[in-house]
Design a protein around this motif. Sequence first.
Motif, mmCIF file in Angstrom:
data_model
loop_
_atom_site.group_PDB
_atom_site.id
_atom_site.type_symbol
_atom_site.label_atom_id
_atom_site.label_comp_id
_atom_site.label_asym_id
_atom_site.label_seq_id
_atom_site.Cartn_x
_atom_site.Cartn_y
_atom_site.Cartn_z
ATOM 1 N N SER A 1 11.654 1.508 6.153
ATOM 2 C CA SER A 1 11.946 2.294 5.747
ATOM 3 C C SER A 1 12.574 1.972 4.244
ATOM 4 N N GLY A 2 12.308 2.801 3.319
ATOM 5 C CA GLY A 2 12.969 2.542 1.956
ATOM 6 C C GLY A 2 14.433 3.294 1.684
ATOM 7 N N ASN A 3 15.050 3.861 2.945
ATOM 8 C CA ASN A 3 16.801 3.815 2.872
ATOM 9 C C ASN A 3 15.703 5.278 2.375
ATOM 10 N N GLY A 4 15.180 5.843 1.921
ATOM 11 C CA GLY A 4 15.051 7.023 1.821
ATOM 12 C C GLY A 4 14.867 7.792 -0.319
ATOM 13 N N ASP B 1 0.916 -1.058 0.004
ATOM 14 C CA ASP B 1 -0.235 0.024 0.555
ATOM 15 C C ASP B 1 0.556 1.605 -0.076
ATOM 16 N N GLY B 2 1.115 2.183 -0.758
ATOM 17 C CA GLY B 2 1.698 3.086 -1.389
ATOM 18 C C GLY B 2 3.389 2.853 -1.803
ATOM 19 N N VAL B 3 3.947 1.567 -1.703
ATOM 20 C CA VAL B 3 5.312 1.201 -1.956
ATOM 21 C C VAL B 3 5.198 -0.006 -2.229
ATOM 22 N N THR B 4 6.231 0.162 -3.417
ATOM 23 C CA THR B 4 6.344 -1.529 -4.031
ATOM 24 C C THR B 4 8.382 -1.205 -4.134
ATOM 25 N N GLY C 1 3.546 3.461 -6.836
ATOM 26 C CA GLY C 1 4.133 4.463 -5.308
ATOM 27 C C GLY C 1 5.082 4.648 -4.815
ATOM 28 N N THR C 2 5.285 4.227 -4.132
ATOM 29 C CA THR C 2 7.182 4.412 -3.488
ATOM 30 C C THR C 2 8.371 3.087 -4.193
ATOM 31 N N VAL C 3 9.003 3.356 -4.820
ATOM 32 C CA VAL C 3 9.733 2.388 -5.109
ATOM 33 C C VAL C 3 11.128 2.276 -4.736
ATOM 34 N N THR C 4 11.371 1.291 -4.060
ATOM 35 C CA THR C 4 12.993 1.185 -3.518
ATOM 36 C C THR C 4 13.259 -0.467 -3.767
ATOM 37 N N ALA C 5 14.689 -0.660 -3.532
ATOM 38 C CA ALA C 5 15.686 -1.359 -3.741
ATOM 39 C C ALA C 5 15.475 -1.730 -2.415
ATOM 40 N N HIS C 6 16.208 -0.843 -1.703
ATOM 41 C CA HIS C 6 17.136 0.104 -0.038
ATOM 42 C C HIS C 6 15.354 -0.650 0.919
ATOM 43 N N PRO C 7 14.881 -1.720 1.371
ATOM 44 C CA PRO C 7 13.982 -1.574 2.391
ATOM 45 C C PRO C 7 14.909 -2.242 3.996
ATOM 46 N N LEU C 8 14.557 -1.426 4.695
ATOM 47 C CA LEU C 8 15.596 -1.523 5.813
ATOM 48 C C LEU C 8 14.304 -0.680 6.711
ATOM 49 N N GLY C 9 14.637 -1.231 8.098
ATOM 50 C CA GLY C 9 14.028 -1.454 8.860
ATOM 51 C C GLY C 9 13.013 -1.175 10.008
ATOM 52 N N ASN D 1 19.435 24.614 -19.516
ATOM 53 C CA ASN D 1 18.831 23.539 -20.211
ATOM 54 C C ASN D 1 18.951 22.496 -20.630
ATOM 55 N N LEU D 2 20.384 22.021 -19.469
ATOM 56 C CA LEU D 2 21.203 20.701 -20.422
ATOM 57 C C LEU D 2 20.106 19.622 -20.720
ATOM 58 N N SER D 3 19.137 19.615 -19.497
ATOM 59 C CA SER D 3 18.361 18.348 -19.940
ATOM 60 C C SER D 3 16.361 18.629 -18.760
ATOM 61 N N ARG D 4 15.860 18.012 -18.511
ATOM 62 C CA ARG D 4 14.828 17.979 -18.174
ATOM 63 C C ARG D 4 14.456 17.003 -17.072
ATOM 64 N N VAL D 5 14.280 17.790 -16.069
ATOM 65 C CA VAL D 5 14.403 16.198 -15.069
ATOM 66 C C VAL D 5 13.046 15.461 -14.344
ATOM 67 N N ARG D 6 12.791 14.592 -14.312
ATOM 68 C CA ARG D 6 11.226 14.384 -14.001
ATOM 69 C C ARG D 6 11.408 13.463 -12.844
ATOM 70 N N PRO D 7 11.010 13.322 -11.605
ATOM 71 C CA PRO D 7 10.966 11.757 -11.068
ATOM 72 C C PRO D 7 10.092 10.573 -11.075
ATOM 73 N N TRP D 8 10.442 9.696 -11.145
ATOM 74 C CA TRP D 8 9.470 8.787 -11.551
ATOM 75 C C TRP D 8 8.004 9.173 -10.746
ATOM 76 N N THR D 9 7.647 8.225 -11.522
ATOM 77 C CA THR D 9 6.082 8.750 -10.695
ATOM 78 C C THR D 9 5.238 8.087 -9.636
ATOM 79 N N GLU D 10 4.560 8.102 -8.561
ATOM 80 C CA GLU D 10 4.226 7.795 -7.658
ATOM 81 C C GLU D 10 2.893 7.139 -7.461
ATOM 82 N N ASP D 11 1.888 6.891 -8.922
ATOM 83 C CA ASP D 11 0.679 6.593 -9.230
ATOM 84 C C ASP D 11 0.660 5.742 -9.768
ATOM 85 N N VAL D 12 2.003 4.839 -10.189
ATOM 86 C CA VAL D 12 1.364 3.673 -10.996
ATOM 87 C C VAL D 12 2.076 2.448 -9.961
#
Length: 528
Positions: free
Chosen positions: A274-277, A64-67, A444-452, A431-442
């Motif tokens: 934690s998802g290690n932030g 729920d809210g995390v992958t 949620g928060t995505v992490t390969a570093h689950p902790l805690g 304007n070297l690039s345009r930065v976009r974070p990964w969406t949380e809509d698909v």
Amino acid sequence: MSAQTTDVLVVGSGFGGAIPAYYLAAGGARVTILERGPRLAAADFIHALRLGTYNKIVDVVRGDGVTTVAANCVGGGSVIYFAASLRAPAFVFERRGSLGHRLWPAALTRASLDPWYDRVEEALPVTRTDWPDVSYAGGILAAACQRAGHTCNPVPVAVDTRACTNCNWMLSGCRFDAKRSLLLNYLPAAEAHGAVVRPLHEVQTITPSPVSGYRYAVTYLVLDPADYTCTAQTGVVHARTVVLAAGAIGTPVILQRSAPFLGGIPRAVGRYFSGNGDRVSVADIDETKTRTLLELSRPDGPAYQGLPIGRPITAATYDYLDPTAPEYSRFTLQQIYFPPLTNLLAQAFDGTWFGIEKRNMRARWRSWLTLLAMTEDDNEGTFEVPPLTGSFIRLAPGLGQGTMSYHPTSRTRQAWSKADTALRNILEKDNLSRVRPWTEDVAGTVTAHPLGSARLGDDPATSALTDTHELRGHPGLFITDGSAVPTSLTVNPSLTIAALAERATPAIISRTSNTGVPVQHGAPIPSQ
């Protein structure tokens, strides 16, 4: 149901399991390792995205809210990780978080952990890379940092760079044995001293043992190698000591399911996840400006178009790890690579993840630069009621529905926002690039570093483990995987998890020795 006995039962074969397993076996104990995933050798790893290959050893678990992305094989996370090997900054161990008191045990500081970091770095071993080892993508980040007035450095990795072919398939295991996974050091050393590794053994519960002289009985299912949803047989192992290292999304579930049999477990089990932030972003690099602003190009002609070339992690900036800065404002920015399978998570420039803008953006994916910010989060995740079996409900090979719930607090979002701003200041300059974070809509928060999720600490109300990694109220039951890590680390966690497992081993050996097992501490690190 078959029953066996052992001196020490280790659940999981990743960093948290393989390391104590080696020292206990080398010290003279009978050691059994139960691993829920299959065992593969270098020749068995398939560098492809075909179903039935990577998804046999990698699980994507949606909560729920995390992958989370988790390993499912002998060797655990060391087989599928990207091998970035960094020590946590000293300030991490002093973090107070939203609870207002020091979260790490008083006995644990960066200085006290350094000797254990030393051992892991030598055993793997870790390579100190230089600029010739940095990929095209890492070079883009480094040049952009320099132009924006920041430093950038090659990242130390547990990789034999002489053997590495820069194939960028590290998520699928290394066919060339260049990545120094646990399959090359601690695990074979443990087996050389008599440890037994049993793949496809999924632990279900830990209960008091009715067998005289043994503390715990651990039940397991043997999984069908062709279909992990099918059970071939069941069994139980009676052990004097149990080392639980099933990962931060496996360990709390096993403990929750076992709670009625154990007479209860600490309240902190399944809390403070934690998802290690972790915060992933994509920068769509302008090829023309790569030439004119950064004065970079590849020998074969293109200015960049190098996202898939090289190793997944080669460069990072540590300029935002100021120990005097307040919590939730410190982070590492790291160049990283994910397979094209994840391309759908990148937002288009209109803020969506679909439509014409998204299609046009994906057509330029070779000119992307994927970036990982590792920030200070709030440990706000929890685990709900465990499933009847396993750590999650398996929906398909490599895909599961977990019981984790993670809804970022304002403090975590503040940390992400600061990292996002820093990335834009570096990579959107002129304007070297345009930065976009990964969406949380698909996902949620995505992490390969689950902790805690079963963390260390001095406060019994907010920590599940003593400073020796023993589960409170349950002598001889130790937890040594990422679930023991009290907070996000602002760097990749593997080296810290390994160092903590090294540090925990003397206490595990001592407790095991007290049961009458002739085991001694003092074995050298695994020989190369």
